[in-house]
Design a protein around this motif. Sequence first.
Motif, PDB file in Angstrom:
ATOM      1  N   LEU A  90       0.828  -1.204   0.000  1.00  0.00           N
ATOM      2  CA  LEU A  90       0.000   0.000   0.000  1.00  0.00           C
ATOM      3  C   LEU A  90       0.863   1.255   0.000  1.00  0.00           C
ATOM      4  O   LEU A  90       0.631   2.184  -0.787  1.00  0.00           O
ATOM      5  CB  LEU A  90      -0.913  -0.008   1.232  1.00  0.00           C
ATOM      6  CG  LEU A  90      -1.661   1.295   1.522  1.00  0.00           C
ATOM      7  CD1 LEU A  90      -2.638   1.631   0.406  1.00  0.00           C
ATOM      8  CD2 LEU A  90      -2.387   1.214   2.866  1.00  0.00           C
ATOM      9  N   THR A  91       1.872   1.297   0.879  1.00  0.00           N
ATOM     10  CA  THR A  91       2.746   2.466   0.961  1.00  0.00           C
ATOM     11  C   THR A  91       3.458   2.706  -0.357  1.00  0.00           C
ATOM     12  O   THR A  91       3.586   3.853  -0.823  1.00  0.00           O
ATOM     13  CB  THR A  91       3.781   2.272   2.085  1.00  0.00           C
ATOM     14  OG1 THR A  91       3.105   1.959   3.306  1.00  0.00           O
ATOM     15  CG2 THR A  91       4.613   3.527   2.276  1.00  0.00           C
ATOM     16  N   HIS A 335      -9.260   1.154   1.351  1.00  0.00           N
ATOM     17  CA  HIS A 335      -9.527   2.580   1.537  1.00  0.00           C
ATOM     18  C   HIS A 335      -8.311   3.413   1.166  1.00  0.00           C
ATOM     19  O   HIS A 335      -8.435   4.513   0.625  1.00  0.00           O
ATOM     20  CB  HIS A 335      -9.918   2.877   2.981  1.00  0.00           C
ATOM     21  CG  HIS A 335     -10.063   4.343   3.258  1.00  0.00           C
ATOM     22  ND1 HIS A 335      -9.047   5.093   3.832  1.00  0.00           N
ATOM     23  CD2 HIS A 335     -11.077   5.211   3.003  1.00  0.00           C
ATOM     24  CE1 HIS A 335      -9.436   6.349   3.930  1.00  0.00           C
ATOM     25  NE2 HIS A 335     -10.659   6.449   3.441  1.00  0.00           N
ATOM     26  N   GLY A 336      -7.114   2.876   1.429  1.00  0.00           N
ATOM     27  CA  GLY A 336      -5.904   3.631   1.113  1.00  0.00           C
ATOM     28  C   GLY A 336      -5.791   3.971  -0.355  1.00  0.00           C
ATOM     29  O   GLY A 336      -5.537   5.126  -0.721  1.00  0.00           O
ATOM     30  N   ILE A 337      -6.002   2.987  -1.223  1.00  0.00           N
ATOM     31  CA  ILE A 337      -5.880   3.260  -2.658  1.00  0.00           C
ATOM     32  C   ILE A 337      -7.092   4.032  -3.170  1.00  0.00           C
ATOM     33  O   ILE A 337      -6.968   4.885  -4.056  1.00  0.00           O
ATOM     34  CB  ILE A 337      -5.673   1.951  -3.454  1.00  0.00           C
ATOM     35  CG1 ILE A 337      -6.790   0.945  -3.194  1.00  0.00           C
ATOM     36  CG2 ILE A 337      -4.319   1.343  -3.133  1.00  0.00           C
ATOM     37  CD1 ILE A 337      -6.679  -0.316  -4.032  1.00  0.00           C
ATOM     38  N   MET A 338      -8.265   3.750  -2.613  1.00  0.00           N
ATOM     39  CA  MET A 338      -9.464   4.466  -3.054  1.00  0.00           C
ATOM     40  C   MET A 338      -9.402   5.945  -2.669  1.00  0.00           C
ATOM     41  O   MET A 338      -9.695   6.833  -3.489  1.00  0.00           O
ATOM     42  CB  MET A 338     -10.708   3.801  -2.453  1.00  0.00           C
ATOM     43  CG  MET A 338     -12.003   4.533  -2.684  1.00  0.00           C
ATOM     44  SD  MET A 338     -12.420   5.637  -1.297  1.00  0.00           S
ATOM     45  CE  MET A 338     -12.782   4.429  -0.016  1.00  0.00           C
ATOM     46  N   VAL A 458      -6.370   2.440 -10.219  1.00  0.00           N
ATOM     47  CA  VAL A 458      -7.561   1.717 -10.672  1.00  0.00           C
ATOM     48  C   VAL A 458      -7.253   0.231 -10.853  1.00  0.00           C
ATOM     49  O   VAL A 458      -8.080  -0.637 -10.549  1.00  0.00           O
ATOM     50  CB  VAL A 458      -8.114   2.338 -11.970  1.00  0.00           C
ATOM     51  CG1 VAL A 458      -9.194   1.441 -12.584  1.00  0.00           C
ATOM     52  CG2 VAL A 458      -8.678   3.726 -11.691  1.00  0.00           C
ATOM     53  N   PHE A 459      -6.049  -0.075 -11.339  1.00  0.00           N
ATOM     54  CA  PHE A 459      -5.653  -1.484 -11.477  1.00  0.00           C
ATOM     55  C   PHE A 459      -5.762  -2.208 -10.136  1.00  0.00           C
ATOM     56  O   PHE A 459      -6.332  -3.313 -10.064  1.00  0.00           O
ATOM     57  CB  PHE A 459      -4.225  -1.578 -12.008  1.00  0.00           C
ATOM     58  CG  PHE A 459      -3.646  -2.970 -11.909  1.00  0.00           C
ATOM     59  CD1 PHE A 459      -4.000  -3.949 -12.825  1.00  0.00           C
ATOM     60  CD2 PHE A 459      -2.774  -3.296 -10.882  1.00  0.00           C
ATOM     61  CE1 PHE A 459      -3.483  -5.246 -12.716  1.00  0.00           C
ATOM     62  CE2 PHE A 459      -2.252  -4.582 -10.766  1.00  0.00           C
ATOM     63  CZ  PHE A 459      -2.618  -5.555 -11.684  1.00  0.00           C
ATOM     64  N   PHE A 460      -5.236  -1.617  -9.074  1.00  0.00           N
ATOM     65  CA  PHE A 460      -5.275  -2.289  -7.778  1.00  0.00           C
ATOM     66  C   PHE A 460      -6.694  -2.330  -7.199  1.00  0.00           C
ATOM     67  O   PHE A 460      -7.071  -3.306  -6.540  1.00  0.00           O
ATOM     68  CB  PHE A 460      -4.318  -1.606  -6.795  1.00  0.00           C
ATOM     69  CG  PHE A 460      -2.885  -2.018  -6.976  1.00  0.00           C
ATOM     70  CD1 PHE A 460      -2.422  -3.201  -6.428  1.00  0.00           C
ATOM     71  CD2 PHE A 460      -2.004  -1.242  -7.709  1.00  0.00           C
ATOM     72  CE1 PHE A 460      -1.109  -3.603  -6.603  1.00  0.00           C
ATOM     73  CE2 PHE A 460      -0.690  -1.624  -7.889  1.00  0.00           C
ATOM     74  CZ  PHE A 460      -0.229  -2.813  -7.333  1.00  0.00           C
ATOM     75  N   ILE A 461      -7.495  -1.294  -7.447  1.00  0.00           N
ATOM     76  CA  ILE A 461      -8.883  -1.314  -6.974  1.00  0.00           C
ATOM     77  C   ILE A 461      -9.649  -2.476  -7.591  1.00  0.00           C
ATOM     78  O   ILE A 461     -10.351  -3.224  -6.901  1.00  0.00           O
ATOM     79  CB  ILE A 461      -9.581   0.025  -7.297  1.00  0.00           C
ATOM     80  CG1 ILE A 461      -9.046   1.147  -6.408  1.00  0.00           C
ATOM     81  CG2 ILE A 461     -11.105  -0.096  -7.120  1.00  0.00           C
ATOM     82  CD1 ILE A 461      -9.596   2.515  -6.758  1.00  0.00           C
ATOM     83  N   VAL A 462      -9.490  -2.644  -8.897  1.00  0.00           N
ATOM     84  CA  VAL A 462     -10.221  -3.702  -9.604  1.00  0.00           C
ATOM     85  C   VAL A 462      -9.596  -5.073  -9.355  1.00  0.00           C
ATOM     86  O   VAL A 462     -10.300  -6.061  -9.106  1.00  0.00           O
ATOM     87  CB  VAL A 462     -10.284  -3.386 -11.110  1.00  0.00           C
ATOM     88  CG1 VAL A 462     -10.955  -4.517 -11.873  1.00  0.00           C
ATOM     89  CG2 VAL A 462     -11.023  -2.072 -11.348  1.00  0.00           C
ATOM     90  N   ALA A 463      -8.269  -5.145  -9.413  1.00  0.00           N
ATOM     91  CA  ALA A 463      -7.592  -6.435  -9.239  1.00  0.00           C
ATOM     92  C   ALA A 463      -7.893  -7.039  -7.876  1.00  0.00           C
ATOM     93  O   ALA A 463      -8.195  -8.242  -7.757  1.00  0.00           O
ATOM     94  CB  ALA A 463      -6.078  -6.262  -9.419  1.00  0.00           C
ATOM     95  N   MET A 464      -7.848  -6.222  -6.833  1.00  0.00           N
ATOM     96  CA  MET A 464      -8.149  -6.745  -5.488  1.00  0.00           C
ATOM     97  C   MET A 464      -9.654  -6.924  -5.280  1.00  0.00           C
ATOM     98  O   MET A 464     -10.071  -7.627  -4.363  1.00  0.00           O
ATOM     99  CB  MET A 464      -7.578  -5.811  -4.426  1.00  0.00           C
ATOM    100  CG  MET A 464      -6.056  -5.768  -4.419  1.00  0.00           C
ATOM    101  SD  MET A 464      -5.277  -7.402  -4.257  1.00  0.00           S
ATOM    102  CE  MET A 464      -4.707  -7.687  -5.939  1.00  0.00           C
TER     103      MET A 464
END
Length: 505
Positions: A90-91, A335-338, A458-464
């Motif tokens: 995340l960091t 929440h961190g990436i969003m 967006v990649f990490f939001i959708v991938a996870m």
Amino acid sequence: MSFPVVSATVFAPLVGAALIFCLSPARKELIRWIAAVTTGISLVLAAYLVLAYDLGTGGVQFAEKINWLPSFGIKYFIGVDGISAVMLLLTAVVGFTGVFASWGIQDRVKEYYITFLALTFACAGVFASFDIFLLFVFFELAVLPKYILISVWGSTKKEYAAMKLALYLTLGGAITLLGILCLYFVAGINSLDLLELARHEFTRNQQLLLFAIFALGFSVQVPIVPLHSWLPDAHTGAPTAGSMILAGVVMKLGAYGIIRIACWLFPQGALFWAPVIAVLAIICVVYAAFVAMGQKDLKYMIANSSISHMGYSVLGIAALTVASLAGALFQFFAHGIMAALNFAIAGMTYDRTHTRVIAAMGGLAKVMPVLGIAFAIGCLASVGLPGTASFWAEFSVFVGSFPIFPTLSILAISGIVFTAYYMLRALQRVYFEPLRHKEFAKLKDAVWHDWVVITVIVFFIVAMGVYPSLLMNLITSGLDPIMAGFKGATPVAGLTWLAALGGVR
């Protein structure tokens, strides 16, 4: 491994800051690319740690341990377990995208990137530390860069916001230091090694007191109402990347400390104080959501939304079940990436329109369709739409919390409705109403560095959201030693009137 991969992950941004320090301030483009490359290295290494972590073995892996202050039993002890690996990822994601979100900064570029990279380094150090004193050192190192970012490169009430943040976080740090001193003398083993302290048996009264001290100190940075008032001002005053890392990572440091130290070392204290934490969590969810609904400033709205969403994580911590704690930690990442995406789009929009007042904008999707779509994705992730990482985080929190706090869990679920109202209303007013100002018709859509920010997040939001088990399995593995302290214990050990208020079974 002979290669210190965890140290490399943590220190790569600091190396970038050191390289930038040696450059002339006039070489702005090289400064930006050094920041991008070093945070990119950290991102690649963090992804490697997530993929290479051995779930079958569990525990702390890739460990590096050096005696630092032997007379006090203090070590340079870093490594990763399932929880740390996720938080380092995340960091790294927020740090890397924050560099590109700052590409348009022209004022004191050299000093800006040194400060931002130092903050990224300090946050990563907190998540990798398994010596409490080392963790505290990194925890405190993060305060100064945050203060500088806001006071120098901020906007609205930046001096006031920076000073307020520094005072609140220094207070939280002082309380945490008091807890560390008490822990050191109470344990009496001349060590602040988390693994050694986890094997030490504290009395019930010691656990009740020490948990309360650590939880209070860390709660300032979550932040938990009523210790939250520094955050909206800090977000509004911070530059775009400052808001991204503040919401995406810094807010997680306090909640991480509660799980990593307070819950792991003092399970009886966690059980006793759980009803208080649960009630405060619901206050965060509902109160902050109502405040967000009344905001006219886009960044103030997103800032209060962040407090509301962190309330879900705090509820998961209070329930103390595997599902709720896993959901709380997954919510850290989701929440961190969003939040980083939402603040990034808010900053990009402000750079073009020069206003953050929601009512002063409108119809921007006609001229900035990429930013409009990205903000729509961020809004839907905030609501917890299935297919986004936030859905699985909130679902796990509610599943794990409902058997323990059914009444409070129902109240928490109502926060989803409030979130849908203020986020979708903002999306409509900013991007999907008729174009209010003719001069907005000349605004430019996303440029290449904006595309980097949007694409990665967006990649990490959708991938996870599609494949959550990649991180959820890691988190569950990291929770095994923490949950071992709760075996055979009663879910609520005290404060019966609050337990009744929460509808505890």
